[in-house]
Design a protein around this motif. Structure first.
Motif, PDB file in Angstrom:
ATOM      1  N   THR A 142      61.542 -46.028  13.975  1.00 18.64           N
ATOM      2  CA  THR A 142      61.492 -47.359  13.353  1.00 18.64           C
ATOM      3  C   THR A 142      61.276 -48.440  14.404  1.00 18.64           C
ATOM      4  OG1 THR A 142      62.889 -46.651  11.517  1.00 18.64           O
ATOM      5  CG2 THR A 142      62.748 -49.017  11.932  1.00 18.64           C
ATOM      6  N   ALA A 143      61.942 -48.321  15.544  1.00 16.40           N
ATOM      7  CA  ALA A 143      61.774 -49.315  16.614  1.00 16.40           C
ATOM      8  C   ALA A 143      60.321 -49.383  17.064  1.00 16.40           C
ATOM      9  CB  ALA A 143      62.690 -48.981  17.793  1.00 16.40           C
ATOM     10  N   PHE A 144      59.695 -48.221  17.201  1.00 18.76           N
ATOM     11  CA  PHE A 144      58.286 -48.200  17.586  1.00 18.76           C
ATOM     12  C   PHE A 144      57.422 -48.839  16.511  1.00 18.76           C
ATOM     13  CE2 PHE A 144      54.077 -46.291  17.482  1.00 18.76           C
ATOM     14  CZ  PHE A 144      53.651 -46.460  18.791  1.00 18.76           C
ATOM     15  N   ASN A 145      57.659 -48.489  15.256  1.00 14.06           N
ATOM     16  CA  ASN A 145      56.844 -49.025  14.164  1.00 14.06           C
ATOM     17  C   ASN A 145      56.950 -50.541  14.068  1.00 14.06           C
ATOM     18  OD1 ASN A 145      55.912 -46.501  13.450  1.00 14.06           O
ATOM     19  ND2 ASN A 145      57.380 -46.222  11.791  1.00 14.06           N
ATOM     20  N   LEU A 146      58.129 -51.087  14.308  1.00 11.12           N
ATOM     21  CA  LEU A 146      58.306 -52.542  14.278  1.00 11.12           C
ATOM     22  C   LEU A 146      57.486 -53.205  15.387  1.00 11.12           C
ATOM     23  CD1 LEU A 146      62.148 -52.743  13.573  1.00 11.12           C
ATOM     24  CD2 LEU A 146      60.306 -53.397  12.003  1.00 11.12           C
ATOM     25  N   ALA A 147      57.483 -52.589  16.555  1.00 15.35           N
ATOM     26  CA  ALA A 147      56.680 -53.123  17.652  1.00 15.35           C
ATOM     27  C   ALA A 147      55.188 -52.950  17.378  1.00 15.35           C
ATOM     28  CB  ALA A 147      57.060 -52.439  18.967  1.00 15.35           C
ATOM     29  N   LEU A 148      54.824 -51.833  16.760  1.00 17.30           N
ATOM     30  CA  LEU A 148      53.413 -51.554  16.468  1.00 17.30           C
ATOM     31  C   LEU A 148      52.807 -52.625  15.565  1.00 17.30           C
ATOM     32  CD1 LEU A 148      51.037 -49.535  16.750  1.00 17.30           C
ATOM     33  CD2 LEU A 148      51.952 -48.347  14.730  1.00 17.30           C
ATOM     34  N   LYS A 149      53.612 -53.202  14.684  1.00 13.05           N
ATOM     35  CA  LYS A 149      53.115 -54.255  13.796  1.00 13.05           C
ATOM     36  C   LYS A 149      52.584 -55.453  14.575  1.00 13.05           C
ATOM     37  CE  LYS A 149      56.069 -53.125   9.822  1.00 13.05           C
ATOM     38  NZ  LYS A 149      57.175 -53.605   8.945  1.00 13.05           N
ATOM     39  N   GLN A 150      53.074 -55.652  15.787  1.00 14.18           N
ATOM     40  CA  GLN A 150      52.625 -56.771  16.612  1.00 14.18           C
ATOM     41  C   GLN A 150      51.506 -56.386  17.586  1.00 14.18           C
ATOM     42  OE1 GLN A 150      55.628 -59.224  18.400  1.00 14.18           O
ATOM     43  NE2 GLN A 150      57.156 -58.781  16.824  1.00 14.18           N
ATOM     44  N   ALA A 151      51.187 -55.109  17.655  1.00 15.49           N
ATOM     45  CA  ALA A 151      50.215 -54.625  18.639  1.00 15.49           C
ATOM     46  C   ALA A 151      48.792 -54.963  18.221  1.00 15.49           C
ATOM     47  CB  ALA A 151      50.368 -53.116  18.821  1.00 15.49           C
TER      48      ALA A 151
END
Length: 320
Positions: free
Chosen positions: A74-83
């Protein structure tokens, strides 16, 4: 000359001991077009203070701060939204990048067709004090890698065996977008994502050491096969997913190989309920062999042969 953008998602959870070396290695990259996103998963040590200091000194760093622990996926996916990068690196902040890593990987990717969605490479394994342990891939006298690294359509290989050093991965962002990132219901991300990605895209092995992977007692992988650890349950979920993804007899045999291996590991580490679940999956794929029937009896009676697993682990992972 144009440089495709690369997003490095730096995942942190209680990495204060390693965080400075990790972030410095990202900032020291020779590649000129980087987006750096640091995601902290509610660390309870001094990691956040270190990250805030870096954000003040390097305003280009984006900080995604989770106030509750949500897990790696989940932490990765939240960051991925900003990538916004064309390419993505999932970088744990207990590892270290060599300065040319991103330059080398982008150069390699730009020569490949769009069918190739993932690149991986060799790595140097280091300890808690950043001292060399060995390289990830061992080599025989002829120079051949062990475990064998492969390129191209490698779905069956990924399903059957562990041979990819996951901290070395670089993805095309379109791969992550198409697969909706990581499965947040799982306790760990890489096996599931690699299986799903390999079903749709080709992989390429770059025979270079571009990353230092740290081995330490607090890493996620250190908990593997400990009784009660949720990673084994996630592996079982991935195997059930693969049952639906499989297309060929080769795929089926790869799944059988993986499930039989995981059953043995679960049994020898006293994860008996998980071993039973794996046997139930195996029974859906093939008739029980004599060996499987024997394991079922041992599992049913909770026979403790864990000393065999400890000896095997020591034998395989001892330093040369």
């Amino acid at each position: 000359m144009t440089y495709p953008s690369v997003t490095v998602i730096c995942l942190c959870y209680n990495h204060e001991q390693f965080l400075v070396e990790a972030l410095d290695s990202v900032l020291a990259q020779t590649y000129p077009n980087l987006e750096i996103i640091v995601a902290d998963d509610a660390s309870t040590d001094q990691s956040v203070a270190i990250i805030l200091n870096y954000c003040q000194r390097y305003p280009q760093i984006k900080f995604v701060r989770n106030t509750q622990n949500v897990g790696n996926c989940t932490a990765f996916n939240l960051a991925l939204k900003q990538a916004t990068g064309t390419y993505i690196i999932d970088f744990a902040t207990d590892d270290v990048m060599l300065p040319e890593r991103i330059t080398e990987q982008v150069t390699c990717f730009e020569k490949l067709s769009p069918e190739y969605g993932v690149i991986y490479s060799d790595a140097e394994l280091i300890d808690e004090d950043s001292q060399h342990i060995r390289n990830f891939y061992r080599r025989n006298q002829a120079g051949a890698l062990k475990p064998k690294a492969v390129s191209g359509e490698i779905y069956a290989d990924v399903l059957a065996r562990y041979f990819i050093c996951t901290p070395t991965l670089m993805f095309r962002k379109v791969v992550l977008d198409r697969l909706n990132g990581y499965d947040s219901s799982l306790a760990y991300e890489d096996y599931d994502f690699l299986v799903r990605a390999a079903r749709e895209y080709k992989f390429y092995f770059q025979d270079k050491i571009l990353t230092k992977r740290r081995k330490h007692s607090q890493s996620l992988s250190a908990g593997w096969y400990k009784v009660g650890d949720k990673q084994l349950l996630s592996t079982i979920q991935v195997c059930y997913k693969a049952l639906k993804l499989n297309r060929t007899e080769q795929d089926k045999q790869a799944l059988i190989q993986r499930v039989e291996w995981e059953t043995q590991q679960a049994f020898f580490t006293q994860n008996y309920p998980e071993a039973e679940a794996l046997l139930a999956l195996l029974k859906q794929v093939k008739p029980f062999s004599l060996k499987n029937k024997f394991f079922k009896i041992l599992i049913n009676y909770r026979v403790n042969l864990s000393f065999i697993h400890r000896f095997y682990y020591w034998l395989v992972h001892r330093q040369p």
